[in-house]
Structures are given as C-alpha cells and as structure tokens.
Write a protein that holds these residues in place. Structure first.
Motif, PDB file in Angstrom:
ATOM      1  N   ASP A  83       0.702  -1.147  -0.049  1.00 46.98           N
ATOM      2  CA  ASP A  83      -0.023  -0.040  -0.061  1.00 46.98           C
ATOM      3  C   ASP A  83       0.734   1.233  -0.042  1.00 46.98           C
ATOM      4  O   ASP A  83       2.222   1.132   0.473  1.00 46.98           O
ATOM      5  N   THR A  84       0.470   2.386  -0.370  1.00 49.27           N
ATOM      6  CA  THR A  84       1.085   3.637  -0.673  1.00 49.27           C
ATOM      7  C   THR A  84       0.242   4.724  -0.041  1.00 49.27           C
ATOM      8  O   THR A  84      -0.872   4.710   0.093  1.00 49.27           O
ATOM      9  N   THR A  96      -0.698   7.780   2.748  1.00 51.28           N
ATOM     10  CA  THR A  96      -1.171   7.816   4.478  1.00 51.28           C
ATOM     11  C   THR A  96      -2.669   8.657   4.345  1.00 51.28           C
ATOM     12  O   THR A  96      -3.081   9.209   3.576  1.00 51.28           O
ATOM     13  N   GLY A  97      -3.385   8.146   5.495  1.00 49.04           N
ATOM     14  CA  GLY A  97      -4.840   8.723   5.725  1.00 49.04           C
ATOM     15  C   GLY A  97      -5.514   8.637   4.549  1.00 49.04           C
ATOM     16  O   GLY A  97      -5.758   7.577   4.075  1.00 49.04           O
ATOM     17  N   ALA A 125      -4.333   7.369   0.764  1.00 52.57           N
ATOM     18  CA  ALA A 125      -3.892   6.190   0.651  1.00 52.57           C
ATOM     19  C   ALA A 125      -4.313   5.263  -0.350  1.00 52.57           C
ATOM     20  O   ALA A 125      -5.591   5.602  -0.592  1.00 52.57           O
ATOM     21  N   TRP A 151      -4.627   1.350  -1.323  1.00 57.27           N
ATOM     22  CA  TRP A 151      -4.466  -0.017  -1.148  1.00 57.27           C
ATOM     23  C   TRP A 151      -4.338  -1.012  -2.514  1.00 57.27           C
ATOM     24  O   TRP A 151      -5.146  -0.814  -3.281  1.00 57.27           O
TER      25      TRP A 151
END
Length: 295
Positions: free
Chosen positions: A181-182, A184-185, A188, A190
């Motif tokens: 996954d890349t 954040t919050g 992001a 998945w």
C-alpha cells in the motif's frame, strides 16, 4: 527689522525642471523617488463597451458578456500619452477585446494589430510608445490563466513482485496483504488484489510475464466522469527490468463506493528464462496521473 528675500523666477524653474524630487526621502536617487506606497486610479467595469480615459490606470472587468475596451486616440503634445500605462484584468467568464482607435495599433511583435483578446482570468498591460505608425501601444506584459477546465491528481504506486518469480510473492485478494500500500490517511492507495500470469515461450509464440492489479483509493471517491488515467512504469532498483502499464478500468465500485483502478502490468525487456527469470522478483513503481476535463 523686517527683511524680504527674493528668488528669481528663472531659478525656481531651473530647480523644478532639473532637480530630483523625493517624497518622504531627503536623498532621492531618481527623477521621482517615493519612500512609501503609490496609488493610482482603479475602476471596475461591467459595460458591454468601454472607452478607456486619460485618467484610467487599473481596470477590472466583471461583466456578464463579451466586452470591448477602446484605447484613447493618440495625438501630439498633451495628447501624445508617451509612456502611459494601462493595466487590465479580466475576472469575468467572458472575454475582453482590447482595441486601438483611429488608425492606432497594438504592437505584440513586429506585426502591429488592431486588437487583442484578453480571455477569462487573464491580465494584460499596455504602454504607449508615441509611435503613431508602427504600433502605437506596446503589449508589454500578459499573464494567461491556468487551465481552469482540468483537474489533475498524481501519485506513485507500487508494483509488487510476481507470484512465479524465483523469490515469489503469492497473489492475494480482498486486501489480505498491506505491504505494498502507498500514501497515508485519506490519500492512501491499497493494493486490493494482484493476479500473476507467467511467461509462455514456444516455437510458435511468446507471451510476456504480466500481472493484473486492483488499487483502491481510501479518500473521498473521485468524480470519474470525463477522467482519463495516464500510466507509466518506473524502475527504482538496480534490476534492468522494463515494464509497460495498461489501463483496464476506473470506477467507484470499491469498498463503500471507493474509487478502484485496475491496471495490467507486463515485463517487456525479455520473455522466458535466461539465467534470470522474466517473472520479476523486485518491487517497482507505477506512476499514476488522473486528469478530469470539467467542461
């Protein structure tokens, strides 16, 4: 005793025409030096036509339709206007046609024209050059608006290793693996699933190693209407592998209506097994650019 001091008129005139003048400074370094703010005339126009006057300086247009601004007629003496500057900003949803008058012209390059269109969101500045034959007004500065009819989003995603490589990573579904996954919050992405297909190399045909990947955006779903994905594959390792990425689908059909992107990635630098395995074992990059046309 009362004394009167007289200064000859010609001395006052000499001081007026030759001295440098300072405002709020005792040491002017130019013909006119202002140690402070400078104000000039400002006017907001909504009319369908407007004749720019000798007292105008900064004009903003906020009308409901296309308009025409006409520059003053250039003459001689007090109407030569040499060096006069007009600043024009278009904040409307229509266009401004800026035109010269009575045989005067606008000089954009070496080919004088009679008018110039200032589009929505743009700014133009013109200065009079006292040249009554070769382009009376110089278009000295223009700022065009940013593309307002396009939304752009970009991110870099990961391409996992192949399931049939020499160091395999098994395929998965339903986001049972989060390693790749890349972001954040809510920004992001998945990797919901990956499905690997090994190479096929025979005497009659060759198929490259490939993988189908489903990515899901965890933020507010994109408006995918008129949205066009642009994909490129990158190599961030010492491996010589070369990939191509193809768009399969983009839809708001993921978890709770989230945006899902499906792509097909294929290794194209060689097919089969020649010391190395063409079923890749490294982690590589997928560069994603989403562009949506608004109208």
């Amino acid at each position: 005793m009362k004394s009167n001091i007289f200064i000859p008129v010609f001395s006052i005139m000499t001081l007026f025409f030759n001295a440098q003048v300072g405002i709020k400074t005792s040491t002017p370094n130019s013909t006119l030096a202002v140690a402070g703010s400078l104000g000039a005339d400002y006017k907001q126009i909504t009319a369908a036509t407007y004749s720019i006057t000798a007292t105008d300086h900064y004009l903003t247009y906020d009308g409901t339709g296309n308009t025409t601004f006409t520059l003053p007629v250039i003459g001689t003496g007090t109407t030569s206007y040499s060096g006069r500057i007009y600043k024009i900003k278009n904040i409307s949803t229509s266009s401004i046609t800026l035109q010269a008058s009575s045989g005067n012209t606008l000089r954009i390059d070496n080919n004088p024209v009679s008018s110039f269109v200032i589009p929505t969101g743009a700014y133009a500045e013109v200065v009079n050059n006292s040249n009554t034959s070769g382009g009376t007004w110089d278009l000295s500065f223009t700022v065009l608006p940013k593309p307002s009819n396009v939304e752009i989003y970009g991110i870099q995603l990961l391409i996992p290793p192949h399931a049939n490589g020499s160091s395999p990573v098994a395929d998965w579904s339903n986001h049972t693996v989060s390693t790749y996954d890349t972001g954040t919050g809510t920004d992001a992405w998945w990797v919901i699933s990956k499905s690997s297909v090994t190479y096929a190399h025979t005497s009659t045909y060759s198929n490259a190693s490939r993988m189908t990947l489903v990515y899901e955006y965890q933020g507010t779903p994109f408006n995918v209407s008129n949205m066009y994905p642009i994909l490129t594959a990158g190599n961030n390792s010492s491996f010589p592998d070369v990939f191509t990425a193809s768009f399969v689908s983009l839809a708001n059909n993921g978890t709770s209506g989230r945006t899902r992107l499906t792509v097909s990635v294929s290794r194209i630098d060689f097919i089969g097994s020649n010391v190395n395995n063409s079923n890749w074992t490294g982690t590589f990059l997928l560069n994603l650019l989403l562009a949506r046309k608004l109208y």
